[in-house]
Scaffold this active site. Structure first.
Site, PDB file in Angstrom:
ATOM      1  N   ASP A 208      27.868  32.741  39.433  1.00 26.78           N
ATOM      2  CA  ASP A 208      28.564  31.779  38.583  1.00 26.78           C
ATOM      3  C   ASP A 208      27.605  31.144  37.580  1.00 26.78           C
ATOM      4  O   ASP A 208      26.425  30.921  37.883  1.00 26.78           O
ATOM      5  CB  ASP A 208      29.180  30.693  39.475  1.00 26.78           C
ATOM      6  CG  ASP A 208      29.873  29.605  38.685  1.00 26.78           C
ATOM      7  OD1 ASP A 208      30.892  29.898  38.048  1.00 26.78           O
ATOM      8  OD2 ASP A 208      29.368  28.454  38.690  1.00 26.78           O
ATOM      9  N   GLU A 233      28.226  36.016  35.390  1.00 27.96           N
ATOM     10  CA  GLU A 233      29.140  35.386  34.428  1.00 27.96           C
ATOM     11  C   GLU A 233      28.316  34.822  33.271  1.00 27.96           C
ATOM     12  O   GLU A 233      27.640  33.807  33.411  1.00 27.96           O
ATOM     13  CB  GLU A 233      29.932  34.258  35.089  1.00 27.96           C
ATOM     14  CG  GLU A 233      30.900  33.580  34.125  1.00 27.96           C
ATOM     15  CD  GLU A 233      31.306  32.175  34.558  1.00 27.96           C
ATOM     16  OE1 GLU A 233      32.400  31.734  34.170  1.00 27.96           O
ATOM     17  OE2 GLU A 233      30.515  31.503  35.267  1.00 27.96           O
ATOM     18  N   TRP A 235      29.343  33.533  29.984  1.00 31.80           N
ATOM     19  CA  TRP A 235      30.421  33.134  29.090  1.00 31.80           C
ATOM     20  C   TRP A 235      29.836  32.257  27.987  1.00 31.80           C
ATOM     21  O   TRP A 235      29.580  31.077  28.186  1.00 31.80           O
ATOM     22  CB  TRP A 235      31.508  32.399  29.862  1.00 31.80           C
ATOM     23  CG  TRP A 235      32.747  32.080  29.042  1.00 31.80           C
ATOM     24  CD1 TRP A 235      32.969  32.402  27.734  1.00 31.80           C
ATOM     25  CD2 TRP A 235      33.912  31.386  29.485  1.00 31.80           C
ATOM     26  NE1 TRP A 235      34.205  31.961  27.333  1.00 31.80           N
ATOM     27  CE2 TRP A 235      34.810  31.328  28.391  1.00 31.80           C
ATOM     28  CE3 TRP A 235      34.278  30.814  30.689  1.00 31.80           C
ATOM     29  CZ2 TRP A 235      36.055  30.707  28.479  1.00 31.80           C
ATOM     30  CZ3 TRP A 235      35.521  30.198  30.780  1.00 31.80           C
ATOM     31  CH2 TRP A 235      36.402  30.145  29.682  1.00 31.80           C
ATOM     32  N   TRP A 303      28.582  49.642  24.141  1.00 31.98           N
ATOM     33  CA  TRP A 303      27.134  49.846  24.082  1.00 31.98           C
ATOM     34  C   TRP A 303      26.551  50.250  25.434  1.00 31.98           C
ATOM     35  O   TRP A 303      25.773  51.184  25.519  1.00 31.98           O
ATOM     36  CB  TRP A 303      26.434  48.577  23.577  1.00 31.98           C
ATOM     37  CG  TRP A 303      26.499  48.399  22.093  1.00 31.98           C
ATOM     38  CD1 TRP A 303      26.976  49.291  21.179  1.00 31.98           C
ATOM     39  CD2 TRP A 303      26.075  47.250  21.354  1.00 31.98           C
ATOM     40  NE1 TRP A 303      26.874  48.776  19.904  1.00 31.98           N
ATOM     41  CE2 TRP A 303      26.316  47.523  19.978  1.00 31.98           C
ATOM     42  CE3 TRP A 303      25.525  46.025  21.699  1.00 31.98           C
ATOM     43  CZ2 TRP A 303      26.011  46.603  18.970  1.00 31.98           C
ATOM     44  CZ3 TRP A 303      25.213  45.114  20.701  1.00 31.98           C
ATOM     45  CH2 TRP A 303      25.464  45.402  19.339  1.00 31.98           C
ATOM     46  N   HIS A 315      40.102  32.617  36.849  1.00 32.89           N
ATOM     47  CA  HIS A 315      40.536  31.279  37.270  1.00 32.89           C
ATOM     48  C   HIS A 315      40.284  30.221  36.194  1.00 32.89           C
ATOM     49  O   HIS A 315      40.907  29.159  36.216  1.00 32.89           O
ATOM     50  CB  HIS A 315      39.812  30.877  38.550  1.00 32.89           C
ATOM     51  CG  HIS A 315      38.314  30.885  38.411  1.00 32.89           C
ATOM     52  ND1 HIS A 315      37.584  32.054  38.314  1.00 32.89           N
ATOM     53  CD2 HIS A 315      37.408  29.879  38.325  1.00 32.89           C
ATOM     54  CE1 HIS A 315      36.305  31.762  38.185  1.00 32.89           C
ATOM     55  NE2 HIS A 315      36.159  30.454  38.177  1.00 32.89           N
ATOM     56  N   ASP A 316      39.387  30.511  35.256  1.00 33.56           N
ATOM     57  CA  ASP A 316      39.107  29.578  34.160  1.00 33.56           C
ATOM     58  C   ASP A 316      39.987  29.846  32.944  1.00 33.56           C
ATOM     59  O   ASP A 316      40.605  28.945  32.390  1.00 33.56           O
ATOM     60  CB  ASP A 316      37.637  29.675  33.733  1.00 33.56           C
ATOM     61  CG  ASP A 316      36.683  29.079  34.743  1.00 33.56           C
ATOM     62  OD1 ASP A 316      37.020  28.047  35.339  1.00 33.56           O
ATOM     63  OD2 ASP A 316      35.604  29.660  34.947  1.00 33.56           O
ATOM     64  N   GLN A 321      44.409  26.332  34.760  1.00 32.96           N
ATOM     65  CA  GLN A 321      43.473  25.788  33.762  1.00 32.96           C
ATOM     66  C   GLN A 321      43.835  26.290  32.364  1.00 32.96           C
ATOM     67  O   GLN A 321      43.804  25.525  31.399  1.00 32.96           O
ATOM     68  CB  GLN A 321      42.038  26.188  34.109  1.00 32.96           C
ATOM     69  CG  GLN A 321      41.504  25.536  35.372  1.00 32.96           C
ATOM     70  CD  GLN A 321      39.996  25.481  35.346  1.00 32.96           C
ATOM     71  OE1 GLN A 321      39.404  24.492  34.912  1.00 32.96           O
ATOM     72  NE2 GLN A 321      39.374  26.542  35.809  1.00 32.96           N
TER      73      GLN A 321
END
Length: 469
Positions: A208, A233, A235, A303, A315-316, A321
């Protein structure tokens, strides 16, 4: 723009991948299988809807998960947490959380192992919530097996009084940020992960908020534990022009690839670039976005596909959410894309098992609503089929056709209203409202000497399978 390969050339990457196609992608002593299909086994609100424990609910679905074709399930964060959802962990070794007891967790893991499905732990080690305050009233004193103090925390955010090193990556402002440059911290994290692996029997890791600390630490943790699969992750913000996504997102995908290289190529990463471009393409009817300047897919999978984990929502971004949801009318197209293309696909729990995903009447009502809102055309004859059934059929097709993380894509068309590509010379996908058939390709060599028969179709997507003439 060509990617910056820090350790080897594109040709060498291709050689490494194809040389291990039967077993997986190998780096040193690690070998990740190329045919993984991951299920995210939770959403944001499952602890609220199932207050008696999510693990027992998930364990009962183990046989169905395996039958659907999933090879791994990504579990929610296991440690006790200040927040019910698990992303504000406290004592790492305390596994009695809002998702259930440690006993329930062990039973859930066993249920999946009994049917041959691997289990990934959601590892939250960018930050950790303290159990006590110091003499200055700062929350930086930790309890449990890993009783850290302020010296184990980064110097930011300042309100937590950390005296460790400067933060390496993005700061998470809501909790003390762990200093991974501290040798004691790294040894404790390796001890914790080895315990999860050897005692709890977790098979792999999902890291995470991995943009918060250097990928080289992730590489160290993976080397120490030898997981069967590891995903980070990363992001980060895409490039935008006001509310519109810029067409070229090369810098965005390069940041993900740079992090993967920092790990020593030991971890895969979620392909947020592909999610961004794919949902913008279907939302704005700009399918031309799905081919980059070099004729390849525009995300990480264009790539370094063997390192890309593709997905539509999690979940986000989705769930309650709903920070950045994939357009509801196009989820079938989205899964048709990621489940026929290279990369390692990850399917969101809500898209398979949440209420109504297998209900024909729900999708009929949705189509009528979308027609009224002029999102889709009233003249469309293609039904919106139940999403769960579509995903399971796509996974079965992927497996039957041998599509893998390193499958070859040749894009045949990418214009405003249609995208078409042939995968491994044996599967042909078309998405978008525009008209296109294999005969439209103008005698493309990739389609020559084969008969192309429709094997699957739905609202704004069609898949053909090659047959020898």
């Amino acid at each position: 723009m060509m990617p910056r390969f820090s350790t080897c050339t594109p040709a060498l990457y291709w050689l490494l991948c194809t040389a291990e196609f039967c077993l997986g992608y190998r780096v040193g002593t690690l070998a990740f299988k190329l045919d993984e299909v991951v299920l995210q086994g939770f959403n944001w609100e499952c602890t609220q809807r199932h207050p008696n424990g999510w693990y027992s609910v998930l364990a009962r679905k183990a046989a169905s998960v395996q039958k659907a074709g999933f090879t791994s399930v990504w579990m929610p964060p296991a440690s006790i947490s200040v927040s019910r959802e698990g992303y504000m962990p406290r004592e790492l070794e305390n596994l009695n959380s809002a998702y259930g007891s440690e006993h329930d967790l062990r039973g859930c893991i066993s249920a999946f192992h009994d049917v041959g499905v691997k289990v990934l732990a959601d590892v939250v080690i960018n930050h950790r919530c303290a159990g006590r305050q110091n003499s200055k009233g700062q929350w930086n004193q930790f309890d449990g097996r890993y009783p850290w103090g302020e010296d184990c925390l980064c110097s930011s955010p300042k309100q937590f009084g950390g005296t460790g090193a400067k933060k390496e990556g993005d700061v998470f402002g809501a909790a003390p940020n762990i200093d991974h440059q501290n040798e004691r911290v790294r040894q404790d994290i390796k001890d914790y992960l080895n315990w999860l692996q050897n005692d709890l029997k977790f098979d792999g890791w999902r890291f995470d908020f991995a943009k918060g600390f250097s990928g080289r630490h992730v590489g160290e943790y993976i080397e120490a534990t030898q997981p069967q699969l590891a995903i980070g992750e990363i992001w980060t913000d895409c490039d935008w022009n006001g509310s519109k996504l810029e067409v070229v997102q090369d810098e965005h995908r390069q940041r993900t690839i740079d992090w993967v290289h920092e790990t020593g190529n030991k971890s895969l990463a979620f392909d947020f670039t592909t999610k961004a471009i794919l949902q913008e393409a279907v939302m704005r009817k700009e399918y031309n976005r799905l081919r980059d300047a070099d004729g390849r897919p525009p995300g990480v999978l264009g790539w370094e596909p063997q390192m890309a984990v593709t997905f539509l929502d999690n979940h986000d971004t989705g769930s309650t959410q709903n920070h950045w949801p994939f357009p509801a009318h196009a989820v079938h197209q989205g899964y048709a894309y990621i489940l026929t293309h290279p990369g390692t696909p990850c399917v969101f729990y809500d898209h398979v098992w949440s209420g109504g995903m297998h209900d024909v009447s729900k999708w009929r009502r949705m189509k009528k609503l979308l027609i009224r809102q002029k999102i889709i055309e009233a003249s469309s004859s293609s039904p919106l089929l139940p999403l769960k059934d579509t995903i399971i059929e796509l996974i079965a097709l992927r497996k039957r056709m041998g599509i893998s993380a390193t499958s070859k894509v040749e894009i045949l068309e990418a214009r405003s209203d249609v995208y078409a590509a042939v995968i491994d010379g044996k599967l042909l996908l078309k998405i978008g409202p525009g008209k296109w058939t294999p005969k439209s390709s103008g005698g493309n060599a990739a389609l020559a000497n084969k008969t192309w028969l429709v094997t699957m179709s739905g609202y704004q997507y069609t898949i053909w399978e090659a047959h020898s003439q």
